[in-house]
Scaffold this motif. Structure first.
Motif, mmCIF file in Angstrom:
data_model
loop_
_atom_site.group_PDB
_atom_site.id
_atom_site.type_symbol
_atom_site.label_atom_id
_atom_site.label_comp_id
_atom_site.label_asym_id
_atom_site.label_seq_id
_atom_site.Cartn_x
_atom_site.Cartn_y
_atom_site.Cartn_z
ATOM 1 N N LYS A 1 0.837 -1.213 0.000
ATOM 2 C CA LYS A 1 0.000 0.000 0.000
ATOM 3 C C LYS A 1 0.869 1.259 0.000
ATOM 4 N N LYS A 2 1.936 1.237 0.790
ATOM 5 C CA LYS A 2 2.827 2.399 0.867
ATOM 6 C C LYS A 2 3.480 2.682 -0.482
ATOM 7 N N GLU A 3 3.942 1.618 -1.164
ATOM 8 C CA GLU A 3 4.565 1.816 -2.470
ATOM 9 C C GLU A 3 3.553 2.321 -3.488
ATOM 10 N N TYR A 4 2.379 1.704 -3.518
ATOM 11 C CA TYR A 4 1.327 2.134 -4.448
ATOM 12 C C TYR A 4 0.967 3.602 -4.223
ATOM 13 N N GLU A 5 0.731 3.971 -2.977
ATOM 14 C CA GLU A 5 0.305 5.342 -2.675
ATOM 15 C C GLU A 5 1.407 6.360 -2.947
ATOM 16 N N SER A 6 2.669 5.933 -2.924
ATOM 17 C CA SER A 6 3.761 6.867 -3.199
ATOM 18 C C SER A 6 3.737 7.355 -4.645
ATOM 19 N N TYR A 7 3.039 6.597 -5.527
ATOM 20 C CA TYR A 7 2.941 6.990 -6.934
ATOM 21 C C TYR A 7 1.589 7.620 -7.277
ATOM 22 N N LEU A 8 0.704 7.770 -6.313
ATOM 23 C CA LEU A 8 -0.640 8.273 -6.612
ATOM 24 C C LEU A 8 -0.590 9.695 -7.159
ATOM 25 N N PHE A 9 -1.191 9.883 -8.313
ATOM 26 C CA PHE A 9 -1.262 11.190 -8.967
ATOM 27 C C PHE A 9 -2.087 12.156 -8.110
ATOM 28 N N ARG A 10 -1.540 13.331 -7.877
ATOM 29 C CA ARG A 10 -2.186 14.429 -7.133
ATOM 30 C C ARG A 10 -2.344 14.136 -5.638
ATOM 31 N N LYS A 11 -1.645 13.145 -5.112
ATOM 32 C CA LYS A 11 -1.738 12.852 -3.680
ATOM 33 C C LYS A 11 -1.229 14.038 -2.866
ATOM 34 N N ASN A 12 -1.993 14.377 -1.830
ATOM 35 C CA ASN A 12 -1.665 15.475 -0.908
ATOM 36 C C ASN A 12 -1.659 16.852 -1.564
ATOM 37 N N LYS A 13 -2.335 16.959 -2.725
ATOM 38 C CA LYS A 13 -2.427 18.252 -3.408
ATOM 39 C C LYS A 13 -3.899 18.623 -3.611
ATOM 40 N N PRO A 14 -4.265 19.888 -3.386
ATOM 41 C CA PRO A 14 -5.654 20.296 -3.654
ATOM 42 C C PRO A 14 -6.019 20.019 -5.111
ATOM 43 N N SER A 15 -7.125 19.317 -5.331
ATOM 44 C CA SER A 15 -7.549 18.938 -6.674
ATOM 45 C C SER A 15 -9.042 19.131 -6.822
ATOM 46 N N THR A 16 -9.474 19.244 -8.069
ATOM 47 C CA THR A 16 -10.895 19.394 -8.348
ATOM 48 C C THR A 16 -11.471 18.071 -8.814
ATOM 49 N N PHE A 17 -12.637 17.722 -8.255
ATOM 50 C CA PHE A 17 -13.312 16.467 -8.577
ATOM 51 C C PHE A 17 -14.733 16.755 -9.047
ATOM 52 N N LYS A 18 -15.320 15.772 -9.703
ATOM 53 C CA LYS A 18 -16.728 15.827 -10.063
ATOM 54 C C LYS A 18 -17.401 14.596 -9.476
ATOM 55 N N ASN A 19 -18.543 14.811 -8.778
ATOM 56 C CA ASN A 19 -19.231 13.671 -8.171
ATOM 57 C C ASN A 19 -20.258 13.082 -9.124
ATOM 58 N N ILE A 20 -20.988 12.065 -8.662
ATOM 59 C CA ILE A 20 -21.909 11.333 -9.517
ATOM 60 C C ILE A 20 -23.072 12.197 -9.990
ATOM 61 N N GLU A 21 -23.347 13.275 -9.233
ATOM 62 C CA GLU A 21 -24.418 14.195 -9.637
ATOM 63 C C GLU A 21 -23.934 15.238 -10.631
ATOM 64 N N GLY A 22 -22.635 15.263 -10.902
ATOM 65 C CA GLY A 22 -22.078 16.230 -11.848
ATOM 66 C C GLY A 22 -21.596 17.507 -11.208
ATOM 67 N N ASP A 23 -21.617 17.570 -9.876
ATOM 68 C CA ASP A 23 -21.159 18.767 -9.164
ATOM 69 C C ASP A 23 -19.657 18.699 -8.919
ATOM 70 N N SER A 24 -18.991 19.841 -9.052
ATOM 71 C CA SER A 24 -17.553 19.914 -8.820
ATOM 72 C C SER A 24 -17.267 20.307 -7.372
ATOM 73 N N PHE A 25 -16.175 19.800 -6.861
ATOM 74 C CA PHE A 25 -15.750 20.157 -5.512
ATOM 75 C C PHE A 25 -14.238 19.993 -5.403
ATOM 76 N N VAL A 26 -13.667 20.615 -4.384
ATOM 77 C CA VAL A 26 -12.223 20.564 -4.165
ATOM 78 C C VAL A 26 -11.926 19.642 -2.988
ATOM 79 N N GLY A 27 -10.911 18.811 -3.155
ATOM 80 C CA GLY A 27 -10.490 17.920 -2.085
ATOM 81 C C GLY A 27 -9.027 17.556 -2.255
ATOM 82 N N ILE A 28 -8.507 16.825 -1.296
ATOM 83 C CA ILE A 28 -7.105 16.401 -1.322
ATOM 84 C C ILE A 28 -7.055 14.883 -1.188
ATOM 85 N N ILE A 29 -6.437 14.213 -2.162
ATOM 86 C CA ILE A 29 -6.295 12.757 -2.100
ATOM 87 C C ILE A 29 -5.383 12.392 -0.934
#
Length: 243
Positions: A185-213
């Motif tokens: 898990k540690k190795e996999y998560e070390s390569y996660l794109f945008r980990k620990n960075k503020p990012s924009t997501f879209k939920n199943i309803e189509g609404d955008s929100f900001v979160g951090i992986i």
């Protein structure tokens, strides 16, 4: 590993699933095609690839002693194995876009489709479909797609790359039964794109929100830190990373 090479086929994953039923496979097998006429991606999408310029292949790996509830370990194993293989080729700025797309410099270069083989509630094997963009240069209409050659300027030998990736996949699957979950898990998560960075997501309803992986759960859900310091876990169909 037994390797089968064909010029054209509808789907390498389907071929291997049928072969498993016919031969009751208990050893690793790879089917590699110069061209797939009906390659599949995640959630029913189609994988489009120029014939003879890229790698489109599937691998059957037997699974022993892994509980069905722990199946996301297979996805982590495959993604990290491919990252390691591509690092050997000195491909720059590699990352895993959850759950298992492989990116280089924010561009998608590799897609993975994992289909588990389950019998009587137990994992018996897995068919791993892999599409890697290698020497293709034109990705009209696919702004977030790229290839190894487009990123590095190098023309690659497809058989050589296939051999490197298969070696890494076998190596990582040999470790799957003995390697601790926290280490994987540690190795996999070390390569996660945008980990620990503020990012924009879209939920199943189509609404955008900001979160951090933040991380992934044992079930493979994406854990995101939302406003007010609240963590929420999302399944693949529930969230889309916008980038």
């Amino acid at each position: 590993m037994r390797i089968i090479k064909v010029d054209a086929i509808e789907s390498t994953n389907t071929f291997l699933r049928n072969l498993y039923r016919e031969e009751r496979l208990d050893m690793p097998v790879c089917i590699s095609a110069k061209e797939q006429t009906y390659g599949r991606g995640q959630m029913g999408t189609t994988w489009i690839s120029e014939g003879g310029k890229n790698l489109t292949f599937s691998v059957f790996m037997p699974i022993n002693g892994l509980a069905l509830a722990d199946q996301f370990q297979i996805s982590m194993t495959v993604a990290t194995a491919l990252i390691r293989g591509l690092q050997f080729l000195q491909i720059p700025r590699l990352a895993i876009k959850w759950p298992n797309d492989i990116l280089s410099d924010k561009y998608k270069i590799c897609g993975i489709l994992i289909e588990n083989i389950v019998k009587n509630g137990s994992l018996e094997g897995v068919v791993i479909g892999i599409g890697l963009n290698v020497n293709q240069l034109n990705f009209e209409g696919l702004e977030q797609a790229s290839s190894l050659k487009k990123l590095t300027g190098v023309h690659y030998d497809l058989d050589e790359i296939l051999g490197i990736l298969l070696q890494k996949i076998e190596e990582y699957f040999c470790q799957l039964a003995t390697r601790s979950y926290p280490t994987l898990k540690k190795e996999y998560e070390s390569y996660l794109f945008r980990k620990n960075k503020p990012s924009t997501f879209k939920n199943i309803e189509g609404d955008s929100f900001v979160g951090i992986i933040d991380s992934v759960t044992p079930e493979g859900k994406l854990r995101v830190l939302l406003e007010d310091e609240v963590f929420k876990d999302f399944d693949l169909k529930e969230i889309k990373l916008l980038y």
